[in-house]
Design a protein around this motif. Structure first.
Motif: not given
Length: 481
Positions: A220-224, A274-278, A310-317
């Motif tokens: 359960y990754p930390e998503v913000v 934080v693992d993933v930034v929406y 080190k972090v996932g970005l959605a959608n990517a720049p």
């Protein structure tokens, strides 16, 4: 209600044929509309409006007089699409996003499509949304656009066309989900009559998509959800999705990139990784170390954290390079080039104003075409030839001549209509459709999407920011007898 007055001449209505008979599989809906009185329909409309007001379902309209929060415009009569047609649309949408992701990855790396002469380098060099800072980047799973909202329109020939792709920060999915909730309240009996495909799984699928790009293998990754703040027009959606995802809704000042290049969220217990930034913040405001130095909306160093994995970005720049409406005209070629397949969904025929021959045709036929700026959204900047004045056409011609790269033109699409409650009558109103497509560890398409409806008679403008409304969209397998 009596529908004998319902005009269908010159229209493709999705419920009624020109002889006012129901289209195949939709007879139960027509019988329901005929059975209900105006008083009963109006009661259901008022119940829905009360729910919208109570729940605070709003959107923001930007104007010279200031930002105005308005309640979400909703029509109680749902739009219905048969599952047999939707299966083909669903496959076409997955195909399209797969090709777009391959294109974005290619142009920031090898640029094979340019070297092989299938896409002009000039378009890339003049793109306002190409980010040199993303060159050489290869995101996890090779996916840049994890969430896409593709706008579909049905023409008078009954065929569904792709009008445009929205890959930067597509919005509207919260309103799609709320429309379904409202329709369950207003037409509960129809959910017993019809086998309606569910939308409830979207937020679970979204969380799975976001989780697939976590840099750490966690259950359960930390998503913000990163929002520009309460004054953004889509803030309702940002807060809605954060709640549904079980994620924290954060602004740029809530996050920090530490010396280990990881992203952390400030909490009362200290920093939490934080693992993933929406992200719902535009590229240029995302990281003041890389883009606009005066941005107070982004997170200093987040691009560095992303590029170091080190972090996932959605959608990517940088994904906005494929949002360009001129690039849109090449998507069928991308599908053939990257996937070796024929497109399952056609584009609306388009003219590229940067091409001398096509520009001459556009300028000679402005009164019959729709001229669109390639980087605007929300219907802004569009000139619809048949409804434009001579002055507006002359101004459009001047703009096209001055900056041909910035415009495309298309024939006027006579959007299909669906029954809509207008005052005390049911009348046909033009609609489009925005389904949402997810791509991460797997692909997912919403069963239907956000139907936007032009509430003004004969208008083709469906955008809520310009007076349009919305409807629930049903994908049905049939009726329960």
């Amino acid at each position: 209600m009596n529908l004998d007055h319902y005009p269908t001449e010159g229209l493709y209505d999705e419920l009624l044929t020109p002889r006012l008979k129901s289209r195949g599989g939709l007879g139960r809906m027509l019988d329901t509309l005929k059975r209900l009185s105006y008083k009963e329909l109006d009661t259901r409309r008022r119940d829905a409006e009360h729910s919208i007001s109570t729940m605070g379902i709003t959107f923001t309209v930007y104007s010279e007089a200031g930002n105005i929060d308005r309640e979400w415009p909703y029509d109680v009569i749902p739009r219905i699409i048969l599952n047999t047609e939707w299966k083909r649309i669903e496959k076409g949408l997955i195909q399209r996003l797969a090709a777009l992701n391959l294109f974005v990855s290619d142009v920031y790396n090898e640029q094979r499509i340019i070297k092989d002469g299938k896409f002009p380098e000039y378009i890339l060099k003049t793109s306002k949304n190409y980010r040199r800072e993303c060159e050489g980047m290869k995101p996890l799973l090779g996916v840049w656009a994890h969430i896409c909202g593709t706008d579909l329109v049905r023409d008078s020939d009954g065929v569904m066309y792709v009008l445009e792709d929205n890959l930067r920060i597509p919005s509207g999915v919260s309103y799609m989900l709320e429309n379904r909730r409202l329709t369950k309240l207003t037409f509960p009996e129809l959910f017993e009559d019809y086998s309606i495909s569910h939308m409830d799984g979207y937020t679970m699928q979204l969380f799975e998509t976001l989780s697939s790009i976590t840099p750490r293998p966690l259950d359960y990754p930390e998503v913000v959800v990163l929002t520009p703040g309460i004054y953004n027009s889509a803030y309702f959606e940002h807060s809605f999705l954060a709640r549904q995802l079980g994620a924290e809704l954060v602004e740029g000042t809530d996050l920090v990139v530490a010396g280990d290049d990881c992203v952390y969220m400030k909490t009362i217990a200290g920093l939490a990784r934080v693992d993933v930034v929406y992200r719902r913040v535009d590229d240029l405001f995302l990281d003041p170390e890389v883009f606009r130095k005066d941005s107070l909306l982004g997170v200093p160093g987040i691009m560095r954290a992303w590029k170091k994995g080190k972090v996932g970005l959605a959608n990517a720049p940088g994904v906005g390079v494929a949002d360009d409406k001129l690039v849109y005209t090449y998507v069928p070629d991308m599908i053939r080039y990257y996937l070796d397949e024929e497109p399952l969904l056609p584009n609306v025929p388009s003219y590229r104003c940067n091409d001398d021959k096509q520009r001459r045709h556009v300028l000679a036929n402005l009164g019959r075409l729709v001229v669109k700026p390639v980087n605007e959204s929300g219907g802004y900047g569009i000139v619809i030839g048949p409804g434009a004045s001579k002055r507006e056409l002359a101004q459009a011609a001047d703009r096209v001549k001055a900056a041909p790269r910035d415009y495309i033109a298309q024939p006027v699409v006579n959007l299909s209509t669906v029954p809509t409650l207008c005052g005390e009558r049911i009348e046909p109103r033009h609609v489009d459709l925005r389904p949402f497509i997810l791509q991460g560890g797997h692909s997912y398409v919403t069963a239907g999407g956000l139907t936007r409806v032009a509430l003004v008679r004969d208008s083709l403008v469906v955008n809520s920011s310009q007076g349009g409304g919305s409807k629930d969209t049903w994908v049905i397998a049939g009726t329960r007898e």
